[in-house]
Design a protein around this motif. Structure first.
Motif, PDB file in Angstrom:
ATOM      1  N   PHE A   5      43.737  40.333  42.739  1.00 48.41           N
ATOM      2  CA  PHE A   5      45.048  39.831  42.329  1.00 48.41           C
ATOM      3  C   PHE A   5      46.089  40.815  42.856  1.00 48.41           C
ATOM      4  O   PHE A   5      46.130  41.971  42.423  1.00 48.41           O
ATOM      5  CB  PHE A   5      45.129  39.754  40.801  1.00 48.41           C
ATOM      6  CG  PHE A   5      44.238  38.696  40.208  1.00 48.41           C
ATOM      7  CD1 PHE A   5      44.778  37.546  39.663  1.00 48.41           C
ATOM      8  CD2 PHE A   5      42.861  38.850  40.187  1.00 48.41           C
ATOM      9  CE1 PHE A   5      43.970  36.562  39.111  1.00 48.41           C
ATOM     10  CE2 PHE A   5      42.039  37.879  39.636  1.00 48.41           C
ATOM     11  CZ  PHE A   5      42.591  36.730  39.101  1.00 48.41           C
ATOM     12  N   ALA A   6      46.904  40.359  43.797  1.00 49.12           N
ATOM     13  CA  ALA A   6      47.858  41.235  44.480  1.00 49.12           C
ATOM     14  C   ALA A   6      48.809  41.932  43.514  1.00 49.12           C
ATOM     15  O   ALA A   6      49.153  43.083  43.715  1.00 49.12           O
ATOM     16  CB  ALA A   6      48.647  40.442  45.508  1.00 49.12           C
ATOM     17  N   LEU A  17      38.859  41.401  31.872  1.00 41.76           N
ATOM     18  CA  LEU A  17      38.166  40.846  33.030  1.00 41.76           C
ATOM     19  C   LEU A  17      38.296  41.739  34.260  1.00 41.76           C
ATOM     20  O   LEU A  17      37.383  41.803  35.076  1.00 41.76           O
ATOM     21  CB  LEU A  17      38.697  39.450  33.358  1.00 41.76           C
ATOM     22  CG  LEU A  17      38.429  38.359  32.317  1.00 41.76           C
ATOM     23  CD1 LEU A  17      39.041  37.039  32.776  1.00 41.76           C
ATOM     24  CD2 LEU A  17      36.947  38.191  32.070  1.00 41.76           C
ATOM     25  N   PHE A  18      39.442  42.397  34.416  1.00 37.05           N
ATOM     26  CA  PHE A  18      39.607  43.281  35.572  1.00 37.05           C
ATOM     27  C   PHE A  18      38.634  44.446  35.437  1.00 37.05           C
ATOM     28  O   PHE A  18      38.604  45.150  34.435  1.00 37.05           O
ATOM     29  CB  PHE A  18      41.041  43.824  35.655  1.00 37.05           C
ATOM     30  CG  PHE A  18      42.054  42.791  36.073  1.00 37.05           C
ATOM     31  CD1 PHE A  18      41.858  42.000  37.183  1.00 37.05           C
ATOM     32  CD2 PHE A  18      43.222  42.632  35.364  1.00 37.05           C
ATOM     33  CE1 PHE A  18      42.789  41.055  37.585  1.00 37.05           C
ATOM     34  CE2 PHE A  18      44.171  41.695  35.739  1.00 37.05           C
ATOM     35  CZ  PHE A  18      43.946  40.904  36.850  1.00 37.05           C
ATOM     36  N   ASN A  19      37.816  44.637  36.465  1.00 39.33           N
ATOM     37  CA  ASN A  19      36.823  45.707  36.428  1.00 39.33           C
ATOM     38  C   ASN A  19      36.760  46.479  37.750  1.00 39.33           C
ATOM     39  O   ASN A  19      35.848  47.241  37.985  1.00 39.33           O
ATOM     40  CB  ASN A  19      35.450  45.144  36.070  1.00 39.33           C
ATOM     41  CG  ASN A  19      34.960  44.076  37.030  1.00 39.33           C
ATOM     42  OD1 ASN A  19      35.526  43.872  38.099  1.00 39.33           O
ATOM     43  ND2 ASN A  19      33.908  43.385  36.652  1.00 39.33           N
ATOM     44  N   ARG A  27      47.647  46.203  42.486  1.00 34.24           N
ATOM     45  CA  ARG A  27      46.598  45.182  42.465  1.00 34.24           C
ATOM     46  C   ARG A  27      45.489  45.516  41.461  1.00 34.24           C
ATOM     47  O   ARG A  27      45.287  46.662  41.072  1.00 34.24           O
ATOM     48  CB  ARG A  27      46.011  44.976  43.849  1.00 34.24           C
ATOM     49  CG  ARG A  27      45.174  46.114  44.310  1.00 34.24           C
ATOM     50  CD  ARG A  27      44.553  45.820  45.635  1.00 34.24           C
ATOM     51  NE  ARG A  27      43.534  46.863  45.814  1.00 34.24           N
ATOM     52  CZ  ARG A  27      42.909  47.083  46.910  1.00 34.24           C
ATOM     53  NH1 ARG A  27      43.148  46.366  47.952  1.00 34.24           N
ATOM     54  NH2 ARG A  27      42.018  48.034  46.974  1.00 34.24           N
ATOM     55  N   ARG A  28      44.776  44.459  41.083  1.00 30.73           N
ATOM     56  CA  ARG A  28      43.600  44.569  40.234  1.00 30.73           C
ATOM     57  C   ARG A  28      42.582  43.567  40.771  1.00 30.73           C
ATOM     58  O   ARG A  28      42.938  42.588  41.424  1.00 30.73           O
ATOM     59  CB  ARG A  28      43.894  44.216  38.771  1.00 30.73           C
ATOM     60  CG  ARG A  28      44.847  45.142  38.071  1.00 30.73           C
ATOM     61  CD  ARG A  28      44.150  46.464  37.732  1.00 30.73           C
ATOM     62  NE  ARG A  28      45.029  47.346  36.983  1.00 30.73           N
ATOM     63  CZ  ARG A  28      45.884  48.206  37.502  1.00 30.73           C
ATOM     64  NH1 ARG A  28      46.032  48.275  38.808  1.00 30.73           N
ATOM     65  NH2 ARG A  28      46.606  48.995  36.758  1.00 30.73           N
ATOM     66  N   ALA A  29      41.314  43.795  40.497  1.00 39.67           N
ATOM     67  CA  ALA A  29      40.280  42.895  40.993  1.00 39.67           C
ATOM     68  C   ALA A  29      39.213  42.661  39.929  1.00 39.67           C
ATOM     69  O   ALA A  29      39.065  43.436  38.988  1.00 39.67           O
ATOM     70  CB  ALA A  29      39.645  43.468  42.259  1.00 39.67           C
ATOM     71  N   ILE A  30      38.499  41.578  40.134  1.00 41.06           N
ATOM     72  CA  ILE A  30      37.363  41.246  39.290  1.00 41.06           C
ATOM     73  C   ILE A  30      36.158  41.135  40.218  1.00 41.06           C
ATOM     74  O   ILE A  30      36.162  40.349  41.162  1.00 41.06           O
ATOM     75  CB  ILE A  30      37.565  39.899  38.570  1.00 41.06           C
ATOM     76  CG1 ILE A  30      38.822  39.925  37.703  1.00 41.06           C
ATOM     77  CG2 ILE A  30      36.337  39.561  37.730  1.00 41.06           C
ATOM     78  CD1 ILE A  30      39.206  38.568  37.136  1.00 41.06           C
ATOM     79  N   ALA A  45      43.281  31.738  31.907  1.00 37.36           N
ATOM     80  CA  ALA A  45      44.551  32.295  31.430  1.00 37.36           C
ATOM     81  C   ALA A  45      45.094  33.315  32.435  1.00 37.36           C
ATOM     82  O   ALA A  45      46.303  33.356  32.700  1.00 37.36           O
ATOM     83  CB  ALA A  45      44.365  32.940  30.058  1.00 37.36           C
ATOM     84  N   LEU A  46      44.210  34.113  33.002  1.00 41.04           N
ATOM     85  CA  LEU A  46      44.611  35.106  33.998  1.00 41.04           C
ATOM     86  C   LEU A  46      45.135  34.420  35.261  1.00 41.04           C
ATOM     87  O   LEU A  46      46.165  34.824  35.809  1.00 41.04           O
ATOM     88  CB  LEU A  46      43.409  35.985  34.330  1.00 41.04           C
ATOM     89  CG  LEU A  46      43.652  37.385  34.838  1.00 41.04           C
ATOM     90  CD1 LEU A  46      44.533  38.184  33.891  1.00 41.04           C
ATOM     91  CD2 LEU A  46      42.332  38.096  35.038  1.00 41.04           C
TER      92      LEU A  46
END
Length: 67
Positions: A5-6, A17-19, A27-30, A45-46
Motif C-alpha cells: 500500500f503506497a 494486517l500490515f506485517n 508505505r506498508r505491506a501485507i 476495510a483496509l
C-alpha cells in the motif's frame, strides 16, 4: 504474495494486517503465505480505506491544477 500500500502508513490497521515494510514513513505491506488465512472483513476495510485516501488525494491535487 505481497500486497504493498503506497500510502499505507496513513491507514488505520486495528486488525494488524500490515506485517511488512513497517519501518518506512509512507508505505506498508501485507505478506500472505500459502495456506495463511486473512481476516476478510479487516482486509476489505483496509482496501476501502486505501481507496478513499487515494481518491481524496487525487481530488486535492486536481484542484491545484489550471487547465
Amino acid at each position: 504474495m505481497k500486497l504493498t500500500f503506497a500510502r499505507g502508513a496513513a491507514l488505520k490497521d486495528p486488525a494488524g494486517l500490515f506485517n511488512s515494510s513497517l519501518d518506512g514513513n509512507v508505505r506498508r505491506a501485507i505478506d500472505i503465505h500459502e495456506g495463511e488465512e486473512v481476516d476478510e472483513a479487516a482486509f476489505m476495510a483496509l482496501i476501502r480505506q486505501a481507496i478513499a485516501t487515494n481518491s481524496s488525494k487525487k481530488a486535492t491535487s486536481k484542484k491545484g491544477r489550471k487547465g
